[in-house]
Design a protein around this motif. Sequence first.
Motif, PDB file in Angstrom:
ATOM      1  N   LYS A  47      -5.900  -3.286  -8.860  1.00 43.58           N
ATOM      2  CA  LYS A  47      -5.329  -3.515  -7.427  1.00 43.58           C
ATOM      3  C   LYS A  47      -6.164  -4.855  -6.894  1.00 43.58           C
ATOM      4  N   ASN A  99       0.988  -1.117   0.062  1.00 43.62           N
ATOM      5  CA  ASN A  99       0.128   0.217  -0.049  1.00 43.62           C
ATOM      6  C   ASN A  99       0.751   1.100  -0.066  1.00 43.62           C
ATOM      7  N   MET A 131       0.626   2.363  -5.717  1.00 43.14           N
ATOM      8  CA  MET A 131      -0.243   1.493  -5.863  1.00 43.14           C
ATOM      9  C   MET A 131      -1.606   2.243  -5.608  1.00 43.14           C
ATOM     10  N   ASP A 184      -9.031   0.263  -9.111  1.00 46.24           N
ATOM     11  CA  ASP A 184      -9.473  -0.974  -8.633  1.00 46.24           C
ATOM     12  C   ASP A 184      -9.350  -2.260  -9.497  1.00 46.24           C
ATOM     13  N   LEU A 203      -3.278  -5.487   0.706  1.00 45.41           N
ATOM     14  CA  LEU A 203      -2.088  -5.136   0.313  1.00 45.41           C
ATOM     15  C   LEU A 203      -1.057  -4.982   1.678  1.00 45.41           C
TER      16      LEU A 203
END
Length: 256
Positions: free
Chosen positions: A208, A196, A200, A205, A221
């Motif tokens: 991620k 995190n 990032m 989304d 994360l």
Amino acid sequence: MDIKNKVAVVTGGASGLGRATVEALAARGAKVMILDRDAQRGEEAAAAIGASVAFTQTDVTDEASVQAAIDATRDAFGAIHLCVNCAGVGSAMKTVGRDNKPHDLGVFNTVVQINLIGTFNVTRLAAAVMAENEPGEDNERGLIVNTASVAAFDGQVGQVAYSATKGAVVGMTLPIARDLASLGIRCNTIAPGIFNTPLMNAAPDKVKMPLIEMTQFPKRLGHPEEYAAMVCHMVENRFLNGETIRLDGGIRMQPR
């Protein structure tokens, strides 16, 4: 090596994993010099963390710039015992892309210069100063901690430049540890998973969430503080040397 009263240089220390490392080391009584190319963030970080932290603007790819930062650290704090290399960049480009366009060689070279050449440039200059330290327990004089990535082992589509550099950082861990053994200097590498960090956080989304899904447990994360905790453990555990440790929640990245 006891962290208290030791002197550390941390590249990329103005944000992300680097800043978390600076905060953890300072909280344990170390004196820390932040090496970062972002002057505003670097100065803000040093001011916010405390009087034991200073900042010098540094280009890790430039020998003169790094030597000036090393000299500034020694002038300010008297020595260097720990070097943590967190500075790095990513890229997203296939070996051959759309319309059969080959990977931009300039982009590849930039990633190599920062992630690989920059890491070694700081390592070699910091280690030369560590070699002058009075030996401590087990005749230890210092520690290098470099940052690779899980992409060194399971790089995804479009990560060829990034994976190549991180694989090289892993590959030079043991030779550096062997080179520096007679000087009482250790070298280890951390290969983080998906953390995190500001980079990032900026991702949507759709980027991620698949990465989190590939993480086994905890399914999230990584926290930068967890990376910093691993650095602190490497400092304090003198028998940990020449090793690369994946810090990734068990992730094994798929091609995409």
